[in-house]
Motif scaffolding. Structure first.
Motif, PDB file in Angstrom:
ATOM      1  N   ILE A  63      30.318   2.935   8.212  1.00  0.00           N
ATOM      2  CA  ILE A  63      30.878   3.997   9.058  1.00  0.00           C
ATOM      3  C   ILE A  63      30.567   3.694  10.532  1.00  0.00           C
ATOM      4  CG2 ILE A  63      30.745   6.491   9.596  1.00  0.00           C
ATOM      5  CD1 ILE A  63      31.813   6.335   6.821  1.00  0.00           C
ATOM      6  N   CYS A  64      29.346   3.194  10.801  1.00  0.00           N
ATOM      7  CA  CYS A  64      28.960   2.912  12.192  1.00  0.00           C
ATOM      8  C   CYS A  64      29.775   1.766  12.787  1.00  0.00           C
ATOM      9  CB  CYS A  64      27.475   2.600  12.288  1.00  0.00           C
ATOM     10  SG  CYS A  64      26.428   3.997  11.887  1.00  0.00           S
ATOM     11  N   VAL A  65      30.055   0.722  11.982  1.00  0.00           N
ATOM     12  CA  VAL A  65      30.878  -0.395  12.461  1.00  0.00           C
ATOM     13  C   VAL A  65      32.283   0.122  12.773  1.00  0.00           C
ATOM     14  CG1 VAL A  65      31.966  -2.589  11.800  1.00  0.00           C
ATOM     15  CG2 VAL A  65      29.564  -2.184  11.236  1.00  0.00           C
ATOM     16  N   ASN A  90      28.700   4.478   3.009  1.00  0.00           N
ATOM     17  CA  ASN A  90      28.187   5.666   3.698  1.00  0.00           C
ATOM     18  C   ASN A  90      26.726   5.414   4.079  1.00  0.00           C
ATOM     19  OD1 ASN A  90      27.660   8.139   4.735  1.00  0.00           O
ATOM     20  ND2 ASN A  90      27.965   9.288   2.835  1.00  0.00           N
ATOM     21  N   CYS A  91      26.545   5.007   5.328  1.00  0.00           N
ATOM     22  CA  CYS A  91      25.205   4.626   5.785  1.00  0.00           C
ATOM     23  C   CYS A  91      24.332   5.846   6.116  1.00  0.00           C
ATOM     24  CB  CYS A  91      25.314   3.714   6.992  1.00  0.00           C
ATOM     25  SG  CYS A  91      26.345   4.417   8.289  1.00  0.00           S
ATOM     26  N   LYS A  92      24.940   6.994   6.161  1.00  0.00           N
ATOM     27  CA  LYS A  92      24.229   8.264   6.436  1.00  0.00           C
ATOM     28  C   LYS A  92      23.629   8.319   7.837  1.00  0.00           C
ATOM     29  CE  LYS A  92      23.449   9.247   1.612  1.00  0.00           C
ATOM     30  NZ  LYS A  92      22.565   9.413   0.515  1.00  0.00           N
ATOM     31  N   HIS A  93      24.231   7.579   8.762  1.00  0.00           N
ATOM     32  CA  HIS A  93      23.799   7.691  10.164  1.00  0.00           C
ATOM     33  C   HIS A  93      24.716   8.721  10.824  1.00  0.00           C
ATOM     34  CE1 HIS A  93      22.476   3.330   9.392  1.00  0.00           C
ATOM     35  NE2 HIS A  93      21.397   4.102   9.381  1.00  0.00           N
ATOM     36  N   ILE A  94      24.327   9.984  10.674  1.00  0.00           N
ATOM     37  CA  ILE A  94      25.204  11.064  11.123  1.00  0.00           C
ATOM     38  C   ILE A  94      25.427  11.019  12.638  1.00  0.00           C
ATOM     39  CG2 ILE A  94      25.496  13.607  11.167  1.00  0.00           C
ATOM     40  CD1 ILE A  94      23.529  13.430   8.588  1.00  0.00           C
ATOM     41  N   GLY A  96      25.152   8.352  14.379  1.00  0.00           N
ATOM     42  CA  GLY A  96      25.723   7.049  14.727  1.00  0.00           C
ATOM     43  C   GLY A  96      24.701   6.152  15.398  1.00  0.00           C
ATOM     44  N   VAL A  97      24.615   4.918  14.947  1.00  0.00           N
ATOM     45  CA  VAL A  97      23.733   3.905  15.562  1.00  0.00           C
ATOM     46  C   VAL A  97      24.582   2.663  15.834  1.00  0.00           C
ATOM     47  CG1 VAL A  97      21.572   4.712  14.467  1.00  0.00           C
ATOM     48  CG2 VAL A  97      23.000   3.034  13.288  1.00  0.00           C
ATOM     49  N   SER A  98      24.011   1.681  16.523  1.00  0.00           N
ATOM     50  CA  SER A  98      24.778   0.451  16.800  1.00  0.00           C
ATOM     51  C   SER A  98      25.054  -0.268  15.475  1.00  0.00           C
ATOM     52  CB  SER A  98      23.993  -0.463  17.730  1.00  0.00           C
ATOM     53  OG  SER A  98      22.914  -1.034  17.036  1.00  0.00           O
ATOM     54  N   GLU A 101      21.960  -2.147  14.165  1.00  0.00           N
ATOM     55  CA  GLU A 101      20.932  -1.268  13.567  1.00  0.00           C
ATOM     56  C   GLU A 101      21.382  -0.757  12.205  1.00  0.00           C
ATOM     57  OE1 GLU A 101      18.662   1.405  16.710  1.00  0.00           O
ATOM     58  OE2 GLU A 101      20.756   1.124  17.329  1.00  0.00           O
ATOM     59  N   CYS A 102      22.660  -0.398  12.148  1.00  0.00           N
ATOM     60  CA  CYS A 102      23.207   0.140  10.908  1.00  0.00           C
ATOM     61  C   CYS A 102      23.112  -0.884   9.770  1.00  0.00           C
ATOM     62  CB  CYS A 102      24.669   0.536  11.147  1.00  0.00           C
ATOM     63  SG  CYS A 102      25.481   1.131   9.672  1.00  0.00           S
ATOM     64  N   LEU A 103      23.502  -2.156  10.068  1.00  0.00           N
ATOM     65  CA  LEU A 103      23.502  -3.186   9.021  1.00  0.00           C
ATOM     66  C   LEU A 103      22.085  -3.536   8.562  1.00  0.00           C
ATOM     67  CD1 LEU A 103      26.344  -5.421  10.485  1.00  0.00           C
ATOM     68  CD2 LEU A 103      26.473  -4.013   8.430  1.00  0.00           C
TER      69      LEU A 103
END
Ligand code: ZN
Length: 263
Positions: A63-65, A90-94, A96-98, A101-103
């Motif tokens: 989702i963040c990408v 669904n990375c659950k970074h509500i 949002g991160v870079s 960081e997300c990966l």
């Protein structure tokens, strides 16, 4: 994919398969720059991977990408469109991160999910992200080599060492096993020593027999004629001649004396 690089890819993949139980269908997660490189160089990833793994692959993004690509879609519309068509983790970074960081976060084992490893291959062209991901042992990190060859990075040295240590620990005996093994080991050593001694004794006997055996006579053809005998017979003959001469001379002397007396 060139043969040389495929060898590296296969070797690295088998390392992850053996040590971290990666099994097909393989789960690939793309970031934006990997998708861009793939589209710019018309890389047929399914074809390349099927050729060397004979396995199906599932392609994902996060989702963040996708959020980052949405903000850049006016610059990279093809990349955004392609990412939209992928399944989204669904990375659950509500908040949002870079993407980096997300990966990193999605591949870390989560205690809330039992702390198990997940089985994502992370595909990125970002060198820094790649080296950060390689510090997490169980993550295969992939990239496009020479623009269009799919490659899997070699696992880090620390990861290899950890695996080696684990293997050694696994195969080393514990205290209870040591108590059983030690006397058996001792007995085997003793048996080996006895066998060695027996062998040495036999060898010594064989050597002794060989020494006692009379030496065979030399090949008569290769031996020169004995000079001693010949010279001896010559000397004997010379001595005989000499004696004859002296005897003759003595006889002549006696004759001369008689003649002188008579005269
Ligand atoms: Zn995320």
């Amino acid at each position: 994919m060139k043969a040389k690089k495929t060898k590296g890819f296969k070797k690295n993949l088998s390392f992850y398969r053996i040590n971290f139980s990666f099994q097909p269908p393989y789960q690939l997660v793309f970031d934006g720059n990997f998708i861009k490189q793939m589209l710019d160089h018309n890389v047929d990833l399914d074809k390349q991977l099927f050729k060397y793994t004979k396995a199906k692959i599932w392609k994902h993004t996060t989702i963040c990408v996708l959020r980052e690509l949405t903000s850049l879609q006016h610059l990279f519309p093809r990349v955004f469109k392609y990412a939209q068509g992928l399944s989204k983790i669904n990375c659950k970074h509500i908040e949002g991160v870079s993407p980096a960081e997300c990966l990193i976060d999605i591949v870390k084992p989560k205690p809330e999910f039992g702390g198990d490893n997940n089985y994502f291959w992370i595909c990125t062209q970002d060198d820094e992200l790649r080296s950060n991901l390689l510090q997490i042992d169980h993550v295969p990190v992939c990239y496009l080599f020479q623009n269009n060859l799919f490659e899997m990075a070699e696992p880090s040295r620390t990861c290899k060492m950890r695996i080696q240590n684990l293997k050694e620990l696994k195969y080393l005996p514990n205290e209870q096993e040591k108590q059983i093994i030690m006397p058996i080991k001792k007995e085997i050593k003793q048996q080996q020593a006895e066998k060695r001694m027996e062998k040495e004794r036999k060898l010594a006997q064989e050597l002794a027999i060989k020494i006692k055996k009379p030496a065979k006579g030399p090949n008569p053809l290769s031996v020169k004629k004995k000079i001693g005998k010949v010279t001896k017979s010559i000397k004997k003959r010379r001595h005989k001649i000499k004696n004859k001469k002296t005897r003759r001379q003595n006889k002549q002397c006696v004759n001369n004396e008689i003649i002188e007396q008579n005269s």
